[in-house]
Design an enzyme around this catalytic site. Structure first.
Site: not given
Ligand code: AGP
Length: 609
Positions: A2, A27, A74, A100-101, A482, A486, A489, A505, A604
């Site tokens: 927060c 934030r 938050w 906050n916490g 994963e 990273k 993207e 394969h 996001k």
């Molecule tokens: C991951 O780095 C991306 N930002 C994207 O794949 C994300 O994980 C995906 O859109 C799912 O988002 P969410 O966890 O908010 O549902």
């Protein structure tokens, strides 16, 4: 996570409070509020939603007082609402607090205070603090605050205001940031430097256990024993934008470095004091509930899907329940075999991803039991699911998910342990052993973050390659997926992850001299096989960077470079192995001059299907 502000001086407090909260908007939050001591009474106003909602409520009725506190929330305990927004007061309205916490022992404190006649109006953990102060107040503001702090357990940055002490704010810090801004004839308090940087660059940065008594012309710091503490003034040289990132160049790097705290917060209050079991109060499942479930789906997108793959491994390994993992955008169109004996777990950082929300609704329509694992309290997915457990990672601003992923892994691991405990599928000794190791993870992540130079070097050397491969077996393969996402993207490099046993394969045809291959080899149970796959790519003159557990002396015999992560149970190593991959992606993106926090074409939260 927060936002907190406080003001004491000769000006109208409300001006700084609103200005400071505005600076903390980045934030992320779901509600806001202020309190101002106007002499005869303490004025309190709060509003769910954006700061504009609070400003609207203050129109033509701004309080005149010169001392006040403010807060952007938050939510962790208690959904976003006017009543759950801070500041919180005691029964009399004499004492007001922002926090906050997480107060870990708030339920016990709340029950005791209720038994003494205190009336609560919110669902928050924070509200116990002003009522405790009311209960313990002996006329000495500082002494009484110290008594309160001795009663509460958990993480906090707190600011106290008392109607009877109109010339004083008291603030206390434990695990969450708190700074005092030093003005001329006025002083400021904030959870974050951006809130005060336009007023003063001279600050006291509080340390854990410190308490500050803030008046308009003096600031005195004490430790928890009440002894005065000498403080050096910290002069903030950052510009406003850097300050929002806590001094890091990007939100992504800040959030990668927040992972030890995010993981610790997500674990807090969820392990019994004797480390004998995981407790998920939000679920309250029993053996019959689990026995009735004959299939589990984990459904998610992107990074959350990758966390689901690890979650599958945990639940099958520990709770011995069959799990299928599916992409939310695919699941709905497969005519999934779901009924009242199916548990569908959806994972989503934002809690707003359309594909995941739609999959959740479809699962409910088919009669499934549904559980949401999400980072946002009150999000659409949190509200839609029958059960919900929250990661407590705090706001994740960067498009690339990092601390959300590691907190999702932690929560999936704890869920698997919780289910194993109910189903008695692992021994109490194994449970305790795993919990002991689990509690070491935050420090081990910190250790992994402490030496980034080799990763920076690799990123500079290979950051201009157009193809990178990630390989691994078992959980290493899940983490490789994963790591590849990273890199893709944020650096726009074409990165692919492969089960290393699958290379022969087809994909091995792409492995030629100089192609960078990131080889994860942390899983003891498949180590020999992984090593032979690494030799396969080395034989084609690939440049191989290994990710291994400390103590591995074999890999270095074959590889150009090896990055070691602290050793622990192979189930928990994904939480450590992913960190160098996050950093590798980050520094590769820097090398290529990419917009790390806002990569092209991406959002996001993907609220479209
Ligand atoms: C991951 O780095 C991306 N930002 C994207 O794949 C994300 O994980 C995906 O859109 C799912 O988002 P969410 O966890 O908010 O549902």
């Amino acid at each position: 996570m927060c936002g907190i502000v406080g003001y004491i001086g000769d000006k109208k407090a409300v001006e700084f409070l609103i200005e400071g909260l505005t600076k903390l908007e980045y934030r992320g939050y779901d509600s806001a509020g202020i309190a101002v001591n106007c002499g005869l009474n303490i004025f309190v106003e709060k509003a769910v939603g954006r700061l504009d909602a609070l400003k609207e409520k203050l129109k033509n009725r701004e309080p005149e007082g010169n001392i006040g506190i403010g807060h952007t929330r938050w939510a962790t305990h208690g959904r976003p609402s006017d009543s759950n927004a801070h500041p919180h007061t005691d029964c009399s309205g004499k004492f007001v607090v922002v926090h906050n916490g997480i107060i870990e022992n708030y339920m016990a404190l709340k029950e005791d205070l209720i038994s003494r006649g205190h009336k609560f109006i919110s669902e928050t953990d924070t509200e116990v603090v002003p009522h405790l102060l009311e209960e313990l107040y002996n006329g000495n503001f500082l002494e009484s605050v110290q008594k309160v702090l001795n009663k509460i357990e958990g993480s906090y940055s707190l600011v106290f205001m008392s109607k009877d002490n109109p010339d004083t704010l008291i603030c206390a810090k434990q695990d969450n940031p708190l700074v005092v801004g030093l003005g001329k004839g006025e002083n400021f308090i904030a959870s974050d430097i951006p809130a005060i940087i336009s007023k003063t660059r001279d600050t006291y940065i509080l340390n854990d256990g410190e308490i500050a008594v803030v008046k308009k012309d003096s600031v005195k710091i004490f430790n928890r024993k009440g002894e005065p503490v000498g403080k050096k003034i910290f002069h903030v040289s950052w510009n406003a934008e850097a300050a929002e990132k806590g001094g890091y160049e990007h939100f992504m790097l800040k959030e990668i470095n927040e992972q030890p705290k995010a993981v610790r917060d997500t674990m807090s209050k969820r392990i019994l004091k004797d480390d004998s079991a995981v407790i998920l109060e939000e679920l309250n499942w029993d053996k019959k509930f689990l026995d009735d479930i004959n299939k589990i789906y984990i459904v998610a997108c992107g990074t959350a899907y990758h966390a689901g793959l690890v979650g599958k491994f945990y639940i099958e390994k520990l709770a011995r329940k069959l799990v299928e993992v599916d992409l939310a955008s695919e699941y709905r169109y497969r005519d999934p075999i779901v009924d009242e004996n199916t548990l569908v777990i959806v994972i989503s950082q934002s809690g707003e991803t359309s594909d995941t929300l739609a999959a959740l609704k479809e699962s409910k329509r088919l009669g499934a039991k549904t559980l949401a694992v999400t980072n946002v309290v009150g999000s659409s997915i949190a509200r839609e699911a029958e059960f919900v457990i929250h990661t407590w990672a705090g706001p994740e601003i960067a498009v690339a998910s990092t601390k959300a992923y590691t907190t999702q892994l932690i929560l999936m691991f704890m869920l698997a342990l919780y289910m194993a405990e109910i189903g008695k599928t692992i021994s109490p000794e194994r449970t305790k052993e795993l919990i002991d190791l689990l509690k070491k993870i935050p420090a081990q992540i910190s250790e992994t973050l402490s030496d980034v130079d080799p990763i920076k070097t690799f990123a500079r050397q290979y950051g201009f390659n157009e193809d990178v491969f990630y390989i691994g077996r078992s959980l290493d393969y899940d983490v490789a997926l994963e790591g590849a996402l990273k890199l893709k993207e944020i650096s726009y490099i074409h990165a692919e992850a492969y089960a290393s046993g699958e290379l022969k394969h087809g994909t091995l045809a792409l492995i030629v001299e100089g192609v960078p291959v990131i080889a994860l080899a942390t899983q003891k149970s498949v180590y020999e096989k992984t090593l032979s796959n690494i030799k396969e790519v080395k034989a084609r003159d690939a440049v191989v960077i290994g990710i291994a557990a400390e103590g591995d002396t074999e890999l270095e015999k074959y590889l150009d470079h090896v990055i070691f992560v602290p050793n622990t149970d192979e189930l928990l190593i994904p939480l450590l192995a992913v960190v160098p991959l996050q950093l590798l992606a980050y520094y590769a993106a820097i090398t290529r001059g990419c917009d790390v926090d806002k990569p092209r074409n991406l959002a996001k939260s993907v609220t479209v299907e």
